[in-house]
Write a protein that holds these residues in place. Structure first.
Motif, PDB file in Angstrom:
ATOM      1  N   PRO A 304       6.621 -29.427  17.852  1.00  0.00           N
ATOM      2  CA  PRO A 304       6.495 -30.682  17.089  1.00  0.00           C
ATOM      3  C   PRO A 304       5.327 -31.542  17.544  1.00  0.00           C
ATOM      4  CG  PRO A 304       8.773 -30.302  17.750  1.00  0.00           C
ATOM      5  CD  PRO A 304       7.945 -29.313  18.495  1.00  0.00           C
ATOM      6  N   THR A 305       5.078 -31.577  18.869  1.00  0.00           N
ATOM      7  CA  THR A 305       4.016 -32.443  19.376  1.00  0.00           C
ATOM      8  C   THR A 305       2.645 -31.962  18.929  1.00  0.00           C
ATOM      9  OG1 THR A 305       5.359 -32.991  21.308  1.00  0.00           O
ATOM     10  CG2 THR A 305       3.020 -33.460  21.450  1.00  0.00           C
ATOM     11  N   THR A 306       2.418 -30.667  18.937  1.00  0.00           N
ATOM     12  CA  THR A 306       1.097 -30.152  18.575  1.00  0.00           C
ATOM     13  C   THR A 306       0.886 -30.064  17.067  1.00  0.00           C
ATOM     14  OG1 THR A 306       1.965 -27.895  18.791  1.00  0.00           O
ATOM     15  CG2 THR A 306       0.852 -28.828  20.700  1.00  0.00           C
ATOM     16  N   MET A 307       1.938 -29.823  16.296  1.00  0.00           N
ATOM     17  CA  MET A 307       1.767 -29.558  14.874  1.00  0.00           C
ATOM     18  C   MET A 307       2.121 -30.738  13.968  1.00  0.00           C
ATOM     19  SD  MET A 307       0.683 -26.470  15.100  1.00  0.00           S
ATOM     20  CE  MET A 307       0.692 -25.974  13.390  1.00  0.00           C
ATOM     21  N   LEU A 308       3.085 -31.577  14.369  1.00  0.00           N
ATOM     22  CA  LEU A 308       3.624 -32.573  13.445  1.00  0.00           C
ATOM     23  C   LEU A 308       3.471 -34.006  13.927  1.00  0.00           C
ATOM     24  CD1 LEU A 308       6.958 -30.769  12.440  1.00  0.00           C
ATOM     25  CD2 LEU A 308       4.803 -30.811  11.186  1.00  0.00           C
ATOM     26  N   SER A 309       2.714 -34.224  14.973  1.00  0.00           N
ATOM     27  CA  SER A 309       2.573 -35.574  15.505  1.00  0.00           C
ATOM     28  C   SER A 309       1.303 -36.269  15.039  1.00  0.00           C
ATOM     29  CB  SER A 309       2.576 -35.531  17.038  1.00  0.00           C
ATOM     30  OG  SER A 309       1.424 -34.867  17.528  1.00  0.00           O
ATOM     31  N   GLY A 310       0.437 -35.556  14.339  1.00  0.00           N
ATOM     32  CA  GLY A 310      -0.863 -36.092  13.992  1.00  0.00           C
ATOM     33  C   GLY A 310      -1.899 -35.845  15.062  1.00  0.00           C
ATOM     34  N   TYR A 311      -1.525 -35.060  16.069  1.00  0.00           N
ATOM     35  CA  TYR A 311      -2.448 -34.772  17.174  1.00  0.00           C
ATOM     36  C   TYR A 311      -3.662 -33.979  16.703  1.00  0.00           C
ATOM     37  CZ  TYR A 311      -4.078 -31.713  20.971  1.00  0.00           C
ATOM     38  OH  TYR A 311      -4.844 -30.969  21.826  1.00  0.00           O
ATOM     39  N   THR A 312      -3.426 -32.941  15.921  1.00  0.00           N
ATOM     40  CA  THR A 312      -4.536 -32.130  15.417  1.00  0.00           C
ATOM     41  C   THR A 312      -4.701 -32.215  13.907  1.00  0.00           C
ATOM     42  OG1 THR A 312      -3.020 -30.232  15.425  1.00  0.00           O
ATOM     43  CG2 THR A 312      -4.505 -30.446  17.296  1.00  0.00           C
ATOM     44  N   PHE A 313      -3.597 -32.421  13.183  1.00  0.00           N
ATOM     45  CA  PHE A 313      -3.658 -32.452  11.719  1.00  0.00           C
ATOM     46  C   PHE A 313      -3.209 -33.826  11.230  1.00  0.00           C
ATOM     47  CE2 PHE A 313      -2.408 -28.102  12.997  1.00  0.00           C
ATOM     48  CZ  PHE A 313      -3.562 -27.438  12.623  1.00  0.00           C
ATOM     49  N   ALA A 314      -3.977 -34.395  10.323  1.00  0.00           N
ATOM     50  CA  ALA A 314      -3.643 -35.715   9.782  1.00  0.00           C
ATOM     51  C   ALA A 314      -2.341 -35.642   8.997  1.00  0.00           C
ATOM     52  CB  ALA A 314      -4.778 -36.220   8.893  1.00  0.00           C
ATOM     53  N   ILE A 315      -1.410 -36.512   9.324  1.00  0.00           N
ATOM     54  CA  ILE A 315      -0.107 -36.503   8.651  1.00  0.00           C
ATOM     55  C   ILE A 315      -0.264 -36.830   7.171  1.00  0.00           C
ATOM     56  CG2 ILE A 315       2.135 -37.675   8.556  1.00  0.00           C
ATOM     57  CD1 ILE A 315       1.984 -38.010  11.569  1.00  0.00           C
ATOM     58  N   GLU A 316      -1.228 -37.688   6.847  1.00  0.00           N
ATOM     59  CA  GLU A 316      -1.429 -38.085   5.452  1.00  0.00           C
ATOM     60  C   GLU A 316      -1.837 -36.920   4.573  1.00  0.00           C
ATOM     61  OE1 GLU A 316      -2.782 -39.447   8.037  1.00  0.00           O
ATOM     62  OE2 GLU A 316      -1.780 -41.400   8.199  1.00  0.00           O
ATOM     63  N   GLN A 317      -2.394 -35.857   5.155  1.00  0.00           N
ATOM     64  CA  GLN A 317      -2.829 -34.695   4.378  1.00  0.00           C
ATOM     65  C   GLN A 317      -1.753 -33.627   4.262  1.00  0.00           C
ATOM     66  OE1 GLN A 317      -5.720 -35.015   2.845  1.00  0.00           O
ATOM     67  NE2 GLN A 317      -5.997 -36.976   3.909  1.00  0.00           N
ATOM     68  N   MET A 318      -0.620 -33.828   4.892  1.00  0.00           N
ATOM     69  CA  MET A 318       0.467 -32.849   4.827  1.00  0.00           C
ATOM     70  C   MET A 318       1.255 -33.025   3.536  1.00  0.00           C
ATOM     71  SD  MET A 318       1.937 -33.058   8.739  1.00  0.00           S
ATOM     72  CE  MET A 318       0.855 -32.795  10.155  1.00  0.00           C
ATOM     73  N   PRO A 319       1.977 -31.985   3.090  1.00  0.00           N
ATOM     74  CA  PRO A 319       2.854 -32.140   1.917  1.00  0.00           C
ATOM     75  C   PRO A 319       3.906 -33.219   2.158  1.00  0.00           C
ATOM     76  CG  PRO A 319       2.552 -29.821   2.466  1.00  0.00           C
ATOM     77  CD  PRO A 319       1.948 -30.596   3.589  1.00  0.00           C
ATOM     78  N   LYS A 320       4.351 -33.844   1.099  1.00  0.00           N
ATOM     79  CA  LYS A 320       5.300 -34.952   1.216  1.00  0.00           C
ATOM     80  C   LYS A 320       6.567 -34.585   1.985  1.00  0.00           C
ATOM     81  CE  LYS A 320       2.891 -38.063  -0.942  1.00  0.00           C
ATOM     82  NZ  LYS A 320       2.376 -39.265  -0.226  1.00  0.00           N
ATOM     83  N   PRO A 321       7.187 -33.409   1.736  1.00  0.00           N
ATOM     84  CA  PRO A 321       8.376 -33.075   2.535  1.00  0.00           C
ATOM     85  C   PRO A 321       8.091 -32.971   4.026  1.00  0.00           C
ATOM     86  CG  PRO A 321       8.254 -31.693   0.570  1.00  0.00           C
ATOM     87  CD  PRO A 321       6.949 -32.410   0.670  1.00  0.00           C
ATOM     88  N   VAL A 322       6.922 -32.431   4.379  1.00  0.00           N
ATOM     89  CA  VAL A 322       6.567 -32.316   5.796  1.00  0.00           C
ATOM     90  C   VAL A 322       6.301 -33.698   6.385  1.00  0.00           C
ATOM     91  CG1 VAL A 322       4.947 -31.299   7.439  1.00  0.00           C
ATOM     92  CG2 VAL A 322       5.637 -30.007   5.415  1.00  0.00           C
ATOM     93  N   GLN A 323       5.686 -34.586   5.607  1.00  0.00           N
ATOM     94  CA  GLN A 323       5.476 -35.948   6.080  1.00  0.00           C
ATOM     95  C   GLN A 323       6.797 -36.626   6.401  1.00  0.00           C
ATOM     96  OE1 GLN A 323       2.781 -38.468   3.860  1.00  0.00           O
ATOM     97  NE2 GLN A 323       1.611 -36.727   3.102  1.00  0.00           N
ATOM     98  N   ALA A 324       7.806 -36.348   5.584  1.00  0.00           N
ATOM     99  CA  ALA A 324       9.129 -36.934   5.849  1.00  0.00           C
ATOM    100  C   ALA A 324       9.712 -36.398   7.155  1.00  0.00           C
ATOM    101  CB  ALA A 324      10.075 -36.647   4.682  1.00  0.00           C
ATOM    102  N   VAL A 325       9.482 -35.112   7.429  1.00  0.00           N
ATOM    103  CA  VAL A 325       9.996 -34.513   8.670  1.00  0.00           C
ATOM    104  C   VAL A 325       9.335 -35.136   9.892  1.00  0.00           C
ATOM    105  CG1 VAL A 325      10.128 -32.351   9.984  1.00  0.00           C
ATOM    106  CG2 VAL A 325      10.622 -32.352   7.537  1.00  0.00           C
ATOM    107  N   THR A 326       8.073 -35.523   9.776  1.00  0.00           N
ATOM    108  CA  THR A 326       7.359 -36.063  10.940  1.00  0.00           C
ATOM    109  C   THR A 326       7.971 -37.355  11.461  1.00  0.00           C
ATOM    110  OG1 THR A 326       5.766 -37.287   9.562  1.00  0.00           O
ATOM    111  CG2 THR A 326       5.203 -35.021  10.166  1.00  0.00           C
ATOM    112  N   PHE A 327       8.756 -38.047  10.640  1.00  0.00           N
ATOM    113  CA  PHE A 327       9.401 -39.265  11.135  1.00  0.00           C
ATOM    114  C   PHE A 327      10.453 -38.947  12.196  1.00  0.00           C
ATOM    115  CE2 PHE A 327       7.797 -40.882   7.047  1.00  0.00           C
ATOM    116  CZ  PHE A 327       7.194 -42.050   7.475  1.00  0.00           C
ATOM    117  N   LEU A 328      10.888 -37.697  12.264  1.00  0.00           N
ATOM    118  CA  LEU A 328      11.844 -37.279  13.293  1.00  0.00           C
ATOM    119  C   LEU A 328      11.146 -36.806  14.560  1.00  0.00           C
ATOM    120  CD1 LEU A 328      14.319 -35.244  11.045  1.00  0.00           C
ATOM    121  CD2 LEU A 328      14.507 -37.638  11.764  1.00  0.00           C
ATOM    122  N   VAL A 329       9.833 -36.743  14.546  1.00  0.00           N
ATOM    123  CA  VAL A 329       9.066 -36.262  15.694  1.00  0.00           C
ATOM    124  C   VAL A 329       8.663 -37.469  16.543  1.00  0.00           C
ATOM    125  CG1 VAL A 329       7.016 -35.005  16.434  1.00  0.00           C
ATOM    126  CG2 VAL A 329       8.230 -34.304  14.356  1.00  0.00           C
TER     127      VAL A 329
END
Length: 378
Positions: A304-329
């Protein structure tokens, strides 16, 4: 809660850490290795893209265009391609990432009309590099075309066309040099803390079960809350020391600008450290195997830290369902606050929302950890 029992539990855990070379290695060596590998190995900047040139004309103008590509710093000319077959072969063998083809009538067309066509071909198997390099190439060609057109107009005694031109004055705030290192390195601190902290604490209670000392711990009057804070206290000190080391390296070695408050930085780091230690402790309580607990803790922290935290990939560019999951990270909130404190100098009031979310995360993790520990052998 008894302070005396808490200190005794912390002292016991400190002795366990000191006697366990594996824990010491994780605590001391891994942050330095991760900081070096991630700090130097991860970059979003595109520099010196290998470029092959198919110059069908070989004139002064075509050579000048190639020199402009190299002088930009974004490209490096690798070799000259003699034919279209050489172009395809060079791309297939990955000798170059792109090819510039200058037609045989480049200078003649340029001299007659002031405009000419240049073809660029890029290997799109690496889409990120291709998108950026294509933009760079278009910029180089546009500037070169404008200069060639101005020269052509002056040579023919004409006034260069300026009607309707719009000058763009661009300014960049917070990361003036557009250096991806300033964007990435603060996130590296979150990755290291999440990995090291959870790995260390995932061994605490599981170690008691595997070594047969859980019966002795249960027979003492120590309470679950005292067990948790007593066991986490030494690791909190280690984790905070690692965080301080990584943050100092970030500023003084990698040169990332720090514009915020040290107190704000310490506050958010302490909160994030408590969250990752609590996750490791919870896994250690629920899973009575050191190997199993460490693997689950690794799964819950590293990915989660490397892929879904915005560390390497911008959260705004992720699909909407994945953006929702990032709130749990939980790392999402720490990475957001780190970048705001480092680059923008944001005070605590400006990062109130992610700070409150991380504080809520910490409260839930502590509550679950206390409830998970039971003083019985079942």
């Amino acid at each position: 809660m008894s302070l005396r029992r808490l200190i005794a539990m912390a002292y016991k855990e400190t002795l366990q850490i000191w006697r366990d070379p594996r824990s010491l290695a994780i605590a001391l060596l891994m942050p330095m290795m991760q900081m070096a590998l991630l700090g130097y190995g991860v970059s979003l900047d595109i520099r010196h893209v290998p470029l092959c040139v198919h110059d069908e004309e070989r004139s002064q103008a075509s050579r000048e265009l190639v020199e402009r590509f190299v002088a930009s710093g974004w490209f490096s000319a690798v070799r000259l391609a003699g034919s279209e077959r050489d172009v395809r072969a060079a791309l297939d063998r990955r000798e170059c990432s792109g090819v510039v083809t200058i037609p045989v009538d480049f200078s003649r067309t340029l001299a007659r009309t002031g405009n000419a066509t240049v073809q660029t071909v890029f290997d799109a198997s690496d889409t990120n590099t291709t998108n950026i390099a294509t933009g760079y190439a278009q910029g180089v060609i546009a500037q070169a075309t404008a200069d060639f057109g101005t020269r052509w107009a002056q040579a023919h005694g004409l006034q260069p066309q300026t009607f309707g031109a719009v000058d763009i004055e661009s300014r960049v705030w917070y990361n003036e040099g557009l250096d991806s290192r300033n964007f990435i390195i603060p996130g590296v601190v979150a990755v290291i803390l999440a990995l090291v902290g959870a790995q260390l604490t995932s061994l605490t209670v599981a170690r008691e079960w595997e070594r047969g000392t859980m019966e002795q711990l249960i027979s003492t009057p120590v309470k679950p809350l005292e067990v948790m804070f007593g066991k986490l206290a030494p690791y909190f000190a280690i984790g905070f020391a690692n965080a301080a080391f990584c943050l100092l390296v970030t500023v003084y070695w990698f040169g990332v600008p720090f514009r915020g408050s040290v107190l704000t930085l310490l506050a958010i780091t302490a909160l994030f450290t408590l969250v990752v230690l609590g996750i490791g402790y919870l896994m250690s309580v629920r899973i009575r195997s050191q190997l199993g607990a460490s693997q689950i803790a690794l799964l819950l922290t590293m990915m989660p830290t490397t892929m879904l935290s915005g560390y390497t990939f911008a959260i705004e560019q992720m699909p909407k369902p994945v953006q929702a999951v990032t709130f749990l990270v939980y790392a999402r909130y720490y990475v957001t606050m780190l970048r705001a404190v480092f680059l923008k100098g944001s005070p605590l009031a400006d990062i109130g929302w992610p700070f409150a979310a991380l504080a809520l995360y910490a409260a839930v993790i502590v509550w679950l950890s206390v409830r998970a520990f039971r003083k019985h052998l079942d």
